[in-house]
Write an enzyme that holds these catalytic residues in place. Sequence first.
Site, PDB file in Angstrom:
ATOM      1  N   ASN A  62       0.818  -1.214   0.108  1.00  0.00           N
ATOM      2  CA  ASN A  62       0.191   0.108  -0.063  1.00  0.00           C
ATOM      3  C   ASN A  62       1.068   1.173  -0.223  1.00  0.00           C
ATOM      4  O   ASN A  62       1.387   1.614   1.009  1.00  0.00           O
ATOM      5  CB  ASN A  62      -1.004   0.105   1.180  1.00  0.00           C
ATOM      6  CG  ASN A  62      -1.998  -1.020   1.223  1.00  0.00           C
ATOM      7  OD1 ASN A  62      -2.883  -1.086   0.305  1.00  0.00           O
ATOM      8  ND2 ASN A  62      -1.674  -2.030   1.870  1.00  0.00           N
ATOM      9  N   GLU A  63       1.134   1.833  -1.100  1.00  0.00           N
ATOM     10  CA  GLU A  63       2.108   2.831  -1.407  1.00  0.00           C
ATOM     11  C   GLU A  63       1.438   4.221  -0.861  1.00  0.00           C
ATOM     12  O   GLU A  63       0.102   4.320  -0.707  1.00  0.00           O
ATOM     13  CB  GLU A  63       2.545   2.954  -2.998  1.00  0.00           C
ATOM     14  CG  GLU A  63       3.335   1.820  -3.290  1.00  0.00           C
ATOM     15  CD  GLU A  63       4.509   1.630  -2.763  1.00  0.00           C
ATOM     16  OE1 GLU A  63       4.990   2.457  -1.783  1.00  0.00           O
ATOM     17  OE2 GLU A  63       5.497   0.930  -3.436  1.00  0.00           O
ATOM     18  N   PRO A  64       2.084   5.278  -0.573  1.00  0.00           N
ATOM     19  CA  PRO A  64       1.585   6.428  -0.443  1.00  0.00           C
ATOM     20  C   PRO A  64       0.482   6.904  -1.485  1.00  0.00           C
ATOM     21  O   PRO A  64       0.327   6.742  -2.490  1.00  0.00           O
ATOM     22  CB  PRO A  64       2.863   7.531  -0.714  1.00  0.00           C
ATOM     23  CG  PRO A  64       3.899   6.672  -0.227  1.00  0.00           C
ATOM     24  CD  PRO A  64       3.602   5.398  -0.885  1.00  0.00           C
TER      25      PRO A  64
ATOM     26  N   THR B 202      10.512   1.892  -3.314  1.00  0.00           N
ATOM     27  CA  THR B 202       9.956   0.619  -3.243  1.00  0.00           C
ATOM     28  C   THR B 202      10.848  -0.213  -4.278  1.00  0.00           C
ATOM     29  O   THR B 202      11.665  -1.125  -3.742  1.00  0.00           O
ATOM     30  CB  THR B 202       8.518   0.142  -3.118  1.00  0.00           C
ATOM     31  OG1 THR B 202       7.995   1.030  -2.379  1.00  0.00           O
ATOM     32  CG2 THR B 202       8.194  -1.096  -2.984  1.00  0.00           C
TER      33      THR B 202
END
Length: 643
Positions: free
Chosen positions: A174-176, A193
């Site tokens: 779950n990235e920014p 990442t």
Amino acid sequence: MQNQNHNNLAISHKEPGQFEETRYEKIHNTIFKSSEIASKIVAHEIANLIREKQAKNENCVLGLATGSSPIKVYEEMIRLHQEEGLSFQNVITFNLDEYYPMEKDNVESYHYFMHENLFKYIDLKPENIHIPDGMVAQEDLDQYCLGYEADILKAGGLDFQLLGIGRTGHIGFNEPGSHSNSGTRSITLNHITRVDAASSFLGINNVPRRAITMGIGTIKKAKRIVLLAWGENKASIIKETIEGDVSSLVPATYLQIHHNTTFVLDTEAASELTRIKTPWLVSTCIWTEELKSSAIVWLCGKVKKPVLKLNDKDYNDFGMSGLLAEEGQAYDLNIKMFNKLQHTITGWPGGKPNADDENRPERALPKKKKVIIFSPHPDDDVISMGGTFDRLIEQGHEVHVAYQTSGNIAVSDEEALRYAEVALDIADENNKTIENVILALQTKKISKADDLIIRKIKGQIRRKESLGATRFLGIPDKQVHFLDMPFYETGTVKKNNLGEEDIEIVSKLITAVKPHQIFAAGDLADPHGTHKVCLDAIFAAIEKLKSKPFLNDCWVWLYRGAWHEWEPQEIEMAVPMSEDQVLKKRKAIFYHQSQKDSVMFQGEDSREFWVRVEERTKNTAAKYNALGLAEYTAMEAFKRYYF
């Protein structure tokens, strides 16, 4: 630190703000001296939950993570199964994520990771294992993700979710920008990442750009969440997550609103928390000498003054009135700190002959010392302490350098192929060995471990580069030792655990040389962990040999690598370098041509090693100068290890 009773096998949850010392913190956290201890305690909490569920004849639903953080947890779970009879028959697992696209048998897949690090060693039923399928057809992906969510609900929801954290603050993938209520879905990976994963994939170009991940909403529904974070590379994001505001820009901050979350940290990962880094801002302190030094250096930075110009008001205005009351006045504190810093500076890293050494970091005697510089990889010596290395030789000490690993995995296939093709051009017509190397390189799959023949040529490339650098600095070849420690020789980024054979190799060299000084890499920010294993081998060898009389006269100095440097308050020996020495060090680094221009293991810094290390040593000199000490071009720094 909280909860340091390691006999307690459960990590109790406390509401944020329950204690004065955690009033800056919005997520409960527990700090341990080592990740090994912490991992065992987490494993036992999971084991206790499994047993509780078994007693009730219920399934235990676990959400599992991958990466380096949970490996020791899984090792302890395996031990509990094999030695203490812990059964996983009632366990159902759901993994957080998987790269997309990604075949299951690819060594970089999380399917492969989980089976290699846990599943193949326990009695978990295959039908109870759920890992996102990285080969689902694109047109079926949305429906597949909905089905993954449905399977979790059908199993009864997650009883326990294990997490790591990325430098972007991602949990799972779950990235920014991820939404608080997001479910399982496909996602595009953040560049940072992908950079962090590049070492495993032998280059960022091989890292998938997409992944399948459980959502924030899915994770938050777990009854219990434990997040693991180890090492100072995670310190900044841990502080932001625990003390910052809830924000989609740092997805892990969503855990602040979960009712039962604990962050399990080692001391390095917790080092930026306010109560750890600047505890005088939080509550009353016990002013140890170490804390006094940290506080004064910090205060100098805050008020932008050298040590000797700090006054009583500066101390009082920034929460240090207790220190002032204890010491009497700023003048006394300032003089003590200035002298401490001044006494760390020396142009004689092996000790200055015929000099009073009472206030010098090293002993004057013996005048000519035997020195071992341990280098985890075949360039850490010149990168991290090339100036000091040169000084020791110039001042007549018998310097040995020991390259602990071959460093073969850091040579790209393209670089190895270039060398092999040159060798083929000058080899005899019947030289099949080089032809076999070229064929192996040309037909190698990205996900495949290097064959022995490839590892050999890559190791030879690193070895000859190292000899070029040591010859340039003036060390005879007989004083250059290639240890090729076995733990490293896997052909992949993942290494074996430290073994007795590794320790014995280091022990034999120390016994043979009988050094007065040992220099070792204390840089635990190394992104692929080799530095820590190499340091552990040295510590284990010293422990094994410490009854030997020669070790009574041996001092151990720790240097740091290309990622971080000791802070002024930590430094016990600072070796200044002239502009000429900086240039000589740069040339020594340039001998390591396979590591120049395109480095496979950059960490978070994309600059070449020689550039970042020059800036690092110049920054150290600038920090000393800002504290009121003499101005130097650059400085290499060391901290002593006491055994």
